[in-house]
Design a protein around this motif. Structure first.
Motif, short mmCIF file in Angstrom:
data_model
loop_
_atom_site.label_atom_id
_atom_site.label_comp_id
_atom_site.label_asym_id
_atom_site.label_seq_id
_atom_site.Cartn_x
_atom_site.Cartn_y
_atom_site.Cartn_z
N ASN A 77 -60.71 -36.86 37.47
CA ASN A 77 -60.95 -36.81 36.08
C ASN A 77 -62.16 -36.16 35.66
O ASN A 77 -62.52 -35.49 34.71
N TRP A 78 -63.34 -36.58 36.62
CA TRP A 78 -64.65 -35.62 36.27
C TRP A 78 -64.34 -34.11 36.49
O TRP A 78 -65.29 -33.32 35.62
N PRO A 134 -63.94 -31.04 31.95
CA PRO A 134 -64.20 -29.63 31.46
C PRO A 134 -63.24 -28.70 31.75
O PRO A 134 -63.30 -27.75 30.94
N PHE A 135 -62.42 -28.69 32.69
CA PHE A 135 -61.33 -27.65 32.89
C PHE A 135 -60.45 -27.65 31.47
O PHE A 135 -59.95 -26.70 30.92
N GLY A 144 -59.63 -24.99 28.31
CA GLY A 144 -58.42 -24.42 27.67
C GLY A 144 -58.46 -24.88 26.28
O GLY A 144 -57.58 -24.09 25.46
N ALA A 145 -58.94 -25.99 25.80
CA ALA A 145 -58.81 -26.25 24.52
C ALA A 145 -59.66 -25.11 23.70
O ALA A 145 -59.37 -24.76 22.57
N LEU A 199 -55.01 -33.84 24.45
CA LEU A 199 -54.50 -35.09 24.95
C LEU A 199 -55.06 -35.35 26.37
O LEU A 199 -55.26 -36.37 26.74
N VAL A 200 -55.10 -34.37 27.15
CA VAL A 200 -55.40 -34.43 28.54
C VAL A 200 -56.75 -35.12 28.74
O VAL A 200 -57.05 -35.88 29.30
N ILE A 201 -57.80 -34.31 27.82
CA ILE A 201 -59.27 -34.91 27.57
C ILE A 201 -59.27 -36.34 27.35
O ILE A 201 -59.99 -37.10 28.05
N VAL A 202 -58.43 -36.70 26.22
CA VAL A 202 -58.67 -38.07 26.03
C VAL A 202 -58.05 -39.28 26.91
O VAL A 202 -58.65 -40.15 27.30
#
Length: 82
Positions: free
Chosen positions: A28-29, A33-34, A38-39, A66-69
């Motif tokens: 997740n770290w 940023p990945f 993309g966002a 959503l992935v970041i959250v």
């Protein structure tokens, strides 16, 4: 730009599912940023395309967000954020 953001989000979502497995939460770290990149690509795609063709860019932006959250919540639950 929209297609790139959408594909980026799909890859990030697959990576997120893998990072939900115990002992693989460290992923997740790198995922946050990945997915943020993309966002950003999705936001640029929304800004540069015409109103009728923004669907893929919006979907990529939402998917990456959503992935970041979920990754931040997973880090919080797993003790990765001190």
């Amino acid at each position: 730009m929209g297609l790139i953001s959408l594909l980026w989000g799909i890859f990030a979502m697959l990576w997120m599912i893998l990072a939900l497995i115990p002992l693989l939460g460290w992923g997740n770290w790198f995922l946050i940023p990945f997915a943020a990149v993309g966002a950003i690509i999705g936001a640029v795609g929304i800004a540069l395309t015409s109103r009728e063709k923004r669907g893929r860019a919006k979907a990529g932006l939402v998917l990456n967000g959503l992935v970041i959250v979920v990754a931040i919540v997973r880090l919080g639950i797993g003790g990765g954020v001190i």
